[in-house]
Write a protein that holds these residues in place. Sequence first.
Motif: not given
Length: 214
Positions: A89-116
Amino acid sequence: MERTPESYFDALYETDADLERVAERLREAGMRDISVAAGYGRLLTLLVSASGAVNALEIGALGGYSGICLARGLPAKGKLVSLELKSEYAELAKANLTAAGHGDKVEYLVGEAAANLRQLKESGASFDFFFIDADKENYPLYLEACLELANPGAIIAADNTLLRGKTIDPAKQGPSVQALRQFNLTIARDARLQGVHLPAYDGLALARVKAGAD
Ligand code: SAH
Ligand code: MG
Protein backbone atom coordinates in the motif's frame (compact mmCIF):
# COMPACT_ATOMS: atom_id res chain seq x y z
CA MET A 1 -27.46 7.21 -7.33
CA GLU A 2 -29.22 8.47 -4.23
CA ARG A 3 -29.08 12.23 -3.94
CA THR A 4 -27.59 13.39 -0.66
CA PRO A 5 -26.28 16.75 0.51
CA GLU A 6 -22.80 15.27 0.08
CA SER A 7 -23.39 14.08 -3.50
CA TYR A 8 -24.99 17.43 -4.42
CA PHE A 9 -21.92 19.38 -3.30
CA ASP A 10 -19.42 16.84 -4.63
CA ALA A 11 -20.99 17.17 -8.11
CA LEU A 12 -20.24 20.91 -8.16
CA TYR A 13 -16.50 20.27 -8.30
CA GLU A 14 -14.52 19.52 -11.44
CA THR A 15 -13.18 16.00 -11.68
CA ASP A 16 -9.68 15.72 -10.32
CA ALA A 17 -7.38 13.59 -12.47
CA ASP A 18 -4.86 12.87 -9.71
CA LEU A 19 -7.53 11.69 -7.29
CA GLU A 20 -9.39 9.75 -10.02
CA ARG A 21 -6.14 7.94 -10.70
CA VAL A 22 -5.98 6.79 -7.08
CA ALA A 23 -9.50 5.33 -7.34
CA GLU A 24 -8.57 3.65 -10.65
CA ARG A 25 -5.39 2.10 -9.19
CA LEU A 26 -7.30 0.81 -6.14
CA ARG A 27 -9.84 -0.80 -8.49
CA GLU A 28 -7.08 -2.37 -10.61
CA ALA A 29 -5.44 -3.79 -7.49
CA GLY A 30 -8.77 -5.20 -6.31
CA MET A 31 -8.57 -3.07 -3.16
CA ARG A 32 -11.62 -1.64 -1.42
CA ASP A 33 -11.79 2.11 -1.95
CA ILE A 34 -11.99 3.41 1.60
CA SER A 35 -10.20 6.66 0.80
CA VAL A 36 -11.37 9.74 2.67
CA ALA A 37 -14.53 11.36 1.27
CA ALA A 38 -14.02 13.96 -1.46
CA GLY A 39 -15.33 16.86 0.63
CA TYR A 40 -13.07 15.98 3.54
CA GLY A 41 -10.12 15.64 1.17
CA ARG A 42 -10.77 19.21 0.07
CA LEU A 43 -11.09 20.26 3.71
CA LEU A 44 -7.72 18.66 4.55
CA THR A 45 -6.01 20.64 1.76
CA LEU A 46 -7.68 23.83 2.94
CA LEU A 47 -6.78 23.30 6.60
CA VAL A 48 -3.17 22.36 5.90
CA SER A 49 -2.67 25.48 3.81
CA ALA A 50 -4.68 27.83 6.05
CA SER A 51 -2.80 26.65 9.17
CA GLY A 52 0.57 27.18 7.51
CA ALA A 53 1.61 23.64 8.42
CA VAL A 54 5.03 22.59 7.17
CA ASN A 55 5.33 19.10 8.67
CA ALA A 56 2.33 16.77 8.45
CA LEU A 57 1.83 13.22 9.71
CA GLU A 58 -0.68 10.77 8.30
CA ILE A 59 -1.63 7.47 9.95
CA GLY A 60 -3.01 5.11 7.27
CA ALA A 61 -1.96 5.69 3.64
CA LEU A 62 -3.93 3.16 1.54
CA GLY A 63 -3.60 4.42 -2.07
CA GLY A 64 -2.47 7.94 -1.29
CA TYR A 65 -5.76 9.81 -1.75
CA SER A 66 -5.57 11.69 1.56
CA GLY A 67 -1.79 11.92 1.12
CA ILE A 68 -2.29 13.90 -2.10
CA CYS A 69 -4.83 16.15 -0.34
CA LEU A 70 -2.45 16.81 2.55
CA ALA A 71 0.61 17.33 0.31
CA ARG A 72 -1.30 19.83 -1.82
CA GLY A 73 -1.73 22.11 1.20
CA LEU A 74 1.94 22.04 2.17
CA PRO A 75 4.48 24.62 0.98
CA ALA A 76 7.23 23.52 -1.45
CA LYS A 77 9.58 22.84 1.49
CA GLY A 78 6.87 20.97 3.38
CA LYS A 79 7.08 17.31 4.37
CA LEU A 80 4.53 14.56 4.86
CA VAL A 81 5.37 11.47 6.89
CA SER A 82 2.87 8.68 6.30
CA LEU A 83 2.56 5.55 8.45
CA GLU A 84 1.25 2.45 6.70
CA LEU A 85 1.08 -1.17 7.84
CA LYS A 86 1.45 -2.77 4.41
CA SER A 87 4.47 -2.16 2.17
CA GLU A 88 2.45 -2.75 -1.02
CA TYR A 89 0.00 0.00 0.00
CA ALA A 90 2.86 2.37 0.83
CA GLU A 91 4.34 1.68 -2.62
CA LEU A 92 1.02 2.29 -4.34
CA ALA A 93 0.52 5.51 -2.37
CA LYS A 94 4.05 6.66 -3.20
CA ALA A 95 3.44 6.01 -6.93
CA ASN A 96 0.18 7.97 -6.79
CA LEU A 97 1.75 10.92 -4.95
CA THR A 98 4.60 10.91 -7.45
CA ALA A 99 2.16 10.92 -10.37
CA ALA A 100 0.41 13.88 -8.71
CA GLY A 101 3.72 15.78 -8.46
CA HIS A 102 4.22 15.39 -4.69
CA GLY A 103 6.52 12.36 -4.51
CA ASP A 104 9.46 14.36 -3.17
CA LYS A 105 7.44 15.66 -0.19
CA VAL A 106 6.42 12.29 1.24
CA GLU A 107 8.16 9.62 3.28
CA TYR A 108 6.45 6.31 4.11
CA LEU A 109 7.20 4.44 7.31
CA VAL A 110 5.98 0.87 6.91
CA GLY A 111 4.78 -1.28 9.80
CA GLU A 112 2.60 -0.92 12.88
CA ALA A 113 1.85 2.77 13.30
CA ALA A 114 2.18 2.50 17.09
CA ALA A 115 5.82 1.37 16.75
CA ASN A 116 6.64 4.09 14.22
CA LEU A 117 4.99 6.73 16.41
CA ARG A 118 7.29 5.67 19.28
CA GLN A 119 10.30 5.89 16.95
CA LEU A 120 9.29 9.35 15.77
CA LYS A 121 9.00 10.49 19.39
CA GLU A 122 12.44 9.07 20.19
CA SER A 123 13.95 10.81 17.17
CA GLY A 124 12.59 14.16 18.43
CA ALA A 125 10.25 14.70 15.45
CA SER A 126 7.32 17.11 15.73
CA PHE A 127 4.43 18.02 13.45
CA ASP A 128 1.96 20.83 12.71
CA PHE A 129 -0.81 18.70 11.24
CA PHE A 130 -2.06 15.15 11.81
CA PHE A 131 -4.51 12.96 9.94
CA ILE A 132 -5.60 9.81 11.78
CA ASP A 133 -7.23 7.25 9.47
CA ALA A 134 -5.90 3.74 10.24
CA ASP A 135 -7.21 0.88 12.44
CA LYS A 136 -10.07 2.23 14.50
CA GLU A 137 -9.37 0.35 17.77
CA ASN A 138 -6.16 2.34 18.12
CA TYR A 139 -7.62 5.84 17.65
CA PRO A 140 -7.33 6.70 21.38
CA LEU A 141 -3.69 5.57 21.40
CA TYR A 142 -2.97 7.46 18.15
CA LEU A 143 -4.50 10.61 19.57
CA GLU A 144 -2.20 10.48 22.62
CA ALA A 145 0.81 9.83 20.37
CA CYS A 146 -0.14 12.79 18.15
CA LEU A 147 -0.43 15.02 21.22
CA GLU A 148 3.11 14.02 22.18
CA LEU A 149 4.39 14.86 18.69
CA ALA A 150 2.38 18.06 18.28
CA ASN A 151 3.80 21.54 17.96
CA PRO A 152 1.69 24.10 19.90
CA GLY A 153 -1.37 25.01 17.83
CA ALA A 154 -1.15 21.86 15.70
CA ILE A 155 -4.31 20.57 14.03
CA ILE A 156 -5.46 16.96 14.41
CA ALA A 157 -8.03 15.54 11.97
CA ALA A 158 -9.49 12.03 12.24
CA ASP A 159 -11.72 10.22 9.77
CA ASN A 160 -14.66 7.81 10.23
CA THR A 161 -15.88 9.02 13.61
CA LEU A 162 -19.37 7.62 12.81
CA LEU A 163 -18.28 4.15 11.63
CA ARG A 164 -21.18 4.05 9.14
CA GLY A 165 -23.64 4.79 11.93
CA LYS A 166 -22.33 2.21 14.40
CA THR A 167 -20.95 4.87 16.75
CA ILE A 168 -24.46 6.19 17.47
CA ASP A 169 -26.16 2.77 17.63
CA PRO A 170 -26.34 1.63 21.28
CA ALA A 171 -26.68 -2.01 20.12
CA LYS A 172 -23.14 -1.87 18.69
CA GLN A 173 -20.48 -2.52 21.31
CA GLY A 174 -17.51 -3.92 19.37
CA PRO A 175 -13.94 -2.79 20.07
CA SER A 176 -13.77 -0.28 17.17
CA VAL A 177 -17.08 1.29 18.17
CA GLN A 178 -16.05 1.61 21.81
CA ALA A 179 -12.68 3.06 20.82
CA LEU A 180 -14.35 5.65 18.57
CA ARG A 181 -16.81 6.65 21.31
CA GLN A 182 -13.92 7.20 23.69
CA PHE A 183 -11.97 9.06 21.00
CA ASN A 184 -14.93 11.31 20.17
CA LEU A 185 -15.44 12.14 23.84
CA THR A 186 -11.78 13.06 24.22
CA ILE A 187 -12.01 15.40 21.22
CA ALA A 188 -15.02 17.04 22.91
CA ARG A 189 -13.74 17.23 26.50
CA ASP A 190 -9.95 17.06 26.76
CA ALA A 191 -8.55 20.29 28.21
CA ARG A 192 -5.56 20.09 25.87
CA LEU A 193 -7.77 20.27 22.79
CA GLN A 194 -10.18 22.64 21.11
CA GLY A 195 -12.39 20.17 19.27
CA VAL A 196 -15.24 19.98 16.79
CA HIS A 197 -17.08 17.10 15.11
CA LEU A 198 -18.35 17.25 11.54
CA PRO A 199 -21.21 14.77 10.93
CA ALA A 200 -21.22 14.74 7.09
CA TYR A 201 -20.06 11.65 5.17
CA ASP A 202 -18.69 9.15 7.76
CA GLY A 203 -17.85 11.85 10.29
CA LEU A 204 -14.64 13.80 10.79
CA ALA A 205 -13.16 15.07 14.04
CA LEU A 206 -11.02 18.19 14.12
CA ALA A 207 -9.03 19.53 17.03
CA ARG A 208 -6.46 22.19 17.65
CA VAL A 209 -3.78 21.44 20.20
CA LYS A 210 -3.93 24.36 22.57
CA ALA A 211 -0.79 26.41 23.00
CA GLY A 212 0.51 27.21 26.51
CA ALA A 213 -1.40 30.51 26.73
CA ASP A 214 -4.91 29.29 25.81
N1 SAH B 1 -6.00 7.72 4.61
C1 SAH B 1 -6.31 6.92 3.42
C2 SAH B 1 -7.19 5.75 3.76
C3 SAH B 1 -6.62 4.86 4.82
S1 SAH B 1 -7.48 3.31 4.98
C4 SAH B 1 -6.99 7.82 2.42
O1 SAH B 1 -7.95 8.48 2.82
O2 SAH B 1 -6.58 7.85 1.26
C5 SAH B 1 -6.68 2.66 6.40
C6 SAH B 1 -5.22 2.29 6.18
O3 SAH B 1 -4.66 2.04 7.46
C7 SAH B 1 -5.02 1.02 5.34
O4 SAH B 1 -4.14 1.29 4.30
C8 SAH B 1 -4.41 0.04 6.34
O5 SAH B 1 -3.45 -0.84 5.76
C9 SAH B 1 -3.74 0.98 7.34
N2 SAH B 1 -3.57 0.36 8.66
C10 SAH B 1 -4.40 -0.49 9.30
N3 SAH B 1 -3.89 -0.84 10.48
C11 SAH B 1 -2.71 -0.20 10.61
C12 SAH B 1 -1.70 -0.17 11.63
N4 SAH B 1 -1.82 -0.88 12.73
N5 SAH B 1 -0.61 0.61 11.41
C13 SAH B 1 -0.48 1.33 10.28
N6 SAH B 1 -1.40 1.35 9.29
C14 SAH B 1 -2.50 0.59 9.45
MG1 MG C 1 -11.09 6.80 6.55
